[in-house]
Design a protein around this motif. Structure first.
Motif, mmCIF file in Angstrom:
data_model
loop_
_atom_site.group_PDB
_atom_site.id
_atom_site.type_symbol
_atom_site.label_atom_id
_atom_site.label_comp_id
_atom_site.label_asym_id
_atom_site.label_seq_id
_atom_site.Cartn_x
_atom_site.Cartn_y
_atom_site.Cartn_z
ATOM 1 N N TYR A 395 -2.609 -14.497 0.163
ATOM 2 C CA TYR A 395 -1.556 -14.114 -0.779
ATOM 3 C C TYR A 395 -0.637 -13.104 -0.101
ATOM 4 N N SER A 396 0.650 -13.393 -0.082
ATOM 5 C CA SER A 396 1.607 -12.503 0.571
ATOM 6 C C SER A 396 2.123 -11.448 -0.398
ATOM 7 N N VAL A 397 2.209 -10.225 0.091
ATOM 8 C CA VAL A 397 2.809 -9.146 -0.687
ATOM 9 C C VAL A 397 4.258 -9.531 -0.994
ATOM 10 N N PRO A 398 4.678 -9.549 -2.278
ATOM 11 C CA PRO A 398 6.068 -9.916 -2.603
ATOM 12 C C PRO A 398 7.056 -8.954 -1.950
ATOM 13 N N ARG A 399 8.133 -9.516 -1.397
ATOM 14 C CA ARG A 399 9.133 -8.682 -0.728
ATOM 15 C C ARG A 399 10.496 -9.374 -0.753
ATOM 16 N N SER A 400 11.520 -8.625 -0.416
ATOM 17 C CA SER A 400 12.879 -9.168 -0.397
ATOM 18 C C SER A 400 12.996 -10.232 0.682
ATOM 19 N N GLU A 401 13.544 -11.397 0.311
ATOM 20 C CA GLU A 401 13.766 -12.467 1.289
ATOM 21 C C GLU A 401 14.780 -12.042 2.343
ATOM 22 N N VAL A 402 15.707 -11.178 1.957
ATOM 23 C CA VAL A 402 16.823 -10.837 2.848
ATOM 24 C C VAL A 402 16.421 -9.813 3.897
ATOM 25 N N ASP A 403 15.837 -8.692 3.449
ATOM 26 C CA ASP A 403 15.528 -7.638 4.426
ATOM 27 C C ASP A 403 14.028 -7.357 4.565
ATOM 28 N N GLY A 404 13.191 -8.063 3.805
ATOM 29 C CA GLY A 404 11.741 -7.907 3.945
ATOM 30 C C GLY A 404 11.175 -6.665 3.289
ATOM 31 N N SER A 405 12.013 -5.930 2.544
ATOM 32 C CA SER A 405 11.522 -4.697 1.926
ATOM 33 C C SER A 405 10.508 -5.005 0.828
ATOM 34 N N PHE A 406 9.606 -4.071 0.619
ATOM 35 C CA PHE A 406 8.579 -4.209 -0.420
ATOM 36 C C PHE A 406 8.287 -2.816 -0.960
ATOM 37 N N THR A 407 7.588 -2.778 -2.087
ATOM 38 C CA THR A 407 7.321 -1.486 -2.724
ATOM 39 C C THR A 407 5.833 -1.183 -2.723
ATOM 40 N N SER A 408 5.522 0.081 -2.932
ATOM 41 C CA SER A 408 4.120 0.483 -3.023
ATOM 42 C C SER A 408 3.448 -0.201 -4.211
ATOM 43 N N ASP A 409 4.206 -0.431 -5.281
ATOM 44 C CA ASP A 409 3.639 -1.128 -6.455
ATOM 45 C C ASP A 409 3.234 -2.551 -6.096
ATOM 46 N N SER A 410 4.086 -3.250 -5.323
ATOM 47 C CA SER A 410 3.743 -4.633 -4.967
ATOM 48 C C SER A 410 2.538 -4.674 -4.035
ATOM 49 N N VAL A 411 2.380 -3.658 -3.175
ATOM 50 C CA VAL A 411 1.190 -3.577 -2.321
ATOM 51 C C VAL A 411 -0.056 -3.379 -3.186
ATOM 52 N N ALA A 412 -0.007 -2.420 -4.099
ATOM 53 C CA ALA A 412 -1.155 -2.123 -4.965
ATOM 54 C C ALA A 412 -1.524 -3.327 -5.821
ATOM 55 N N GLU A 413 -0.511 -3.961 -6.418
ATOM 56 C CA GLU A 413 -0.769 -5.118 -7.284
ATOM 57 C C GLU A 413 -1.354 -6.281 -6.496
ATOM 58 N N SER A 414 -0.857 -6.514 -5.284
ATOM 59 C CA SER A 414 -1.363 -7.613 -4.447
ATOM 60 C C SER A 414 -2.825 -7.386 -4.070
ATOM 61 N N LEU A 415 -3.152 -6.140 -3.694
ATOM 62 C CA LEU A 415 -4.540 -5.829 -3.332
ATOM 63 C C LEU A 415 -5.478 -6.055 -4.505
ATOM 64 N N ASN A 416 -5.098 -5.580 -5.665
ATOM 65 C CA ASN A 416 -5.966 -5.735 -6.839
ATOM 66 C C ASN A 416 -6.060 -7.184 -7.291
ATOM 67 N N LEU A 417 -4.959 -7.924 -7.166
ATOM 68 C CA LEU A 417 -4.981 -9.347 -7.527
ATOM 69 C C LEU A 417 -6.023 -10.092 -6.693
ATOM 70 N N VAL A 418 -5.928 -9.930 -5.369
ATOM 71 C CA VAL A 418 -6.785 -10.708 -4.468
ATOM 72 C C VAL A 418 -8.223 -10.188 -4.460
ATOM 73 N N MET A 419 -8.390 -8.893 -4.592
ATOM 74 C CA MET A 419 -9.719 -8.290 -4.442
ATOM 75 C C MET A 419 -10.560 -8.339 -5.712
ATOM 76 N N VAL A 420 -9.935 -8.121 -6.870
ATOM 77 C CA VAL A 420 -10.764 -7.936 -8.075
ATOM 78 C C VAL A 420 -10.365 -8.763 -9.287
ATOM 79 N N LYS A 421 -9.116 -9.148 -9.441
ATOM 80 C CA LYS A 421 -8.686 -9.799 -10.687
ATOM 81 C C LYS A 421 -9.125 -11.259 -10.750
#
Length: 464
Positions: A395-421
């Motif tokens: 599962y890829s951390v969601p980020r901007s298609e244009v510049d690849g930026s991502f947020t700490s929230d998307s990192v946290a949500e991605s980790l919890n999605l894959v690890m525990v949810k």
């Protein structure tokens, strides 16, 4: 060559540990079968490679050729991990300078075949034919990546946008392509560099002049891509398995492992996130901050192997946010030195791997059945990530298609999605289901026997 006679195969990888380690794995597998193998690289790189089991030493030897000095390349730099990304082009120039000394070594050797990397386009084009030695392109990139970059004449792609969709020669539906920001980071590989030969041209020339293509793959996982690769290369393609990393246990426990194991032993089973982005990828300062804050927000325990700079000449060291280590003390560890990745991934407390999607790291995670959270940075990683996404293996951390930026929230949500949810259970299950396709010694042994059978049959009798 008589059917029972053993080969002498020379391996010449590109100067990146993500290339040298899989090359060494194939060397070991071939040496175990009694064939002689010469692994050619620079002295410092050879010194940094894992130690070999003693029983292989009669069959596998290292050949060190000093790297020529090149302007703008630091004196001690011999691998991509030693220099910032923009200096890799000078490393390529130095690598091209190995052409003559390599030819001298081959001239005095009794080599039957040379297996070379995509960078050394001149080996199959000039050196092999002049010495009567056959050459094979051995690519550590997966078939999907090679197909995507293509080897066809008439490839009309010139703009970054052209690489954000599957190429026209893929005859089946797929999502495998780069994001725009991923292409922009590597577009000099298409458009050129100070050597005058782009990475894409190096690959295409190498395919054209190689006698055969050897690729890191297994038919059960990506057969349709292997077939397309054979079509566009117009060459015999040999998949040789995923080359999972093997460790030689000399009985001397690595001193770095003991304190790490002690900390992991105290963590809850299957809940630790292992974070590492390989020997080349280095987040920028903003990305580092968002990753760190995302780990903090996730509330999950983590072990992070962090490279704060790429080699001593890197002018932009990165720093953790103020107070981060204090706030996560006890729950997280940040390690800025080397760490034994295989051992960490194999520990029962580790459940997931936040990774750059470098294929060696992916294979190591699947060896230990660890879920994959993907955050790409450069090279082939975007293609690898699409393959894993398509097969629901990562599962890829969601980020901007244009510049690849991502947020700490998307990192946290991605980790919890894959690890525990619950909705991430598919990723946890899928890696377990796929393990046999990635780590299957019996099958891989058969694939390597097929390759060696071909190399024996097509070895030139006049090259001794």
């Amino acid at each position: 060559m008589a059917a029972g006679k053993n080969l002498h195969i020379v391996f010449f990888p590109w100067l990146a540990f993500g290339h040298m380690i899989p090359y060494l794995e194939l060397c070991k597998l071939i040496a175990q079968k009694g064939h002689r193998v010469s692994f050619v690289s620079t002295p410092r790189n050879i010194d940094r490679l894992p130690k070999l089991p003693p029983h292989l030493s009669p069959f596998l030897r290292f050949v060190g050729i000093p790297l020529p000095r090149v302007e703008n390349l630091p004196p001690s730099a011999e691998a991509t991990s030693d220099v910032p990304f923009d200096q890799v082009q000078y490393l390529k120039k130095a690598y091209d300078g190995l052409k003559q000394p390599l030819a001298e070594f081959l001239r005095t050797s009794d080599a039957d075949w040379v297996l070379c990397d995509f960078v050394s386009y001149w080996l199959g084009q000039e050196i092999g034919p002049s010495l009567g030695i056959k050459t094979a392109l051995f690519s550590i990139f997966i078939p999907e990546c090679l197909v995507f970059f293509g080897a066809r004449s008439g490839d009309k792609r010139t703009k970054p946008e052209d690489f954000t969709v599957p190429p026209e020669w893929v005859p089946f539906p797929t999502t495998v392509a780069f994001s725009y920001f991923e292409v922009m980071k590597i577009f000099d590989g298409v458009s050129g560099n100070i050597t005058g030969v782009s990475d894409l041209d190096r690959f295409k020339i190498n395919v054209r002049y190689s006698d055969v293509v050897v690729v890191r793959a297994c038919p059960e996982f990506n057969q349709e891509w292997i077939e397309v690769l054979g079509d566009i290369c117009a060459k015999t393609v040999f998949p040789i398995g995923q080359l999972p990393t093997s460790e030689y246990d000399s009985g001397d426990e690595n001193p770095a492992w003991q304190p790490i194991k002690q900390w992991l032993d105290q963590q809850p089973k299957g809940l630790v996130v292992y974070v590492a982005f390989g020997s080349e990828a280095k987040p920028n300062q903003h990305e580092l901050t968002e990753i760190a804050l995302g780990l903090e927000k996730s509330k999950l325990p983590f072990f992070w192997v962090l490279r704060t700079r790429r080699g001593p000449s890197d002018p932009d060291p990165i720093e953790l946010p103020d107070g981060f280590e204090e706030r996560t003390k006890g729950r997280g560890v940040v390690c800025t030195t080397w760490a034994p990745q295989l051992k960490i991934l194999g520990h029962e407390s580790v459940g997931g791997f936040l990774t750059h999607a470098g294929w060696s790291s992916v294979v190591e995670a699947i060896q230990s059945e660890r879920s994959l959270i993907l955050l790409t940075f450069l090279a082939d990683q975007g293609i690898n990530a699409r393959v894993l996404e398509e097969k629901k293996m990562g599962y890829s951390v969601p980020r901007s298609e244009v510049d690849g930026s991502f947020t700490s929230d998307s990192v946290a949500e991605s980790l919890n999605l894959v690890m525990v949810k619950d909705e991430g259970k598919i990723y946890r299950d899928r890696v377990k289901e796929m393990k046999d396709l990635f780590v299957n010694n019996e099958r891989d042994d058969g694939l390597i026997d097929e390759l060696l059978g071909y190399l024996k049959m097509h070895e030139r009798s006049n090259n001794r």
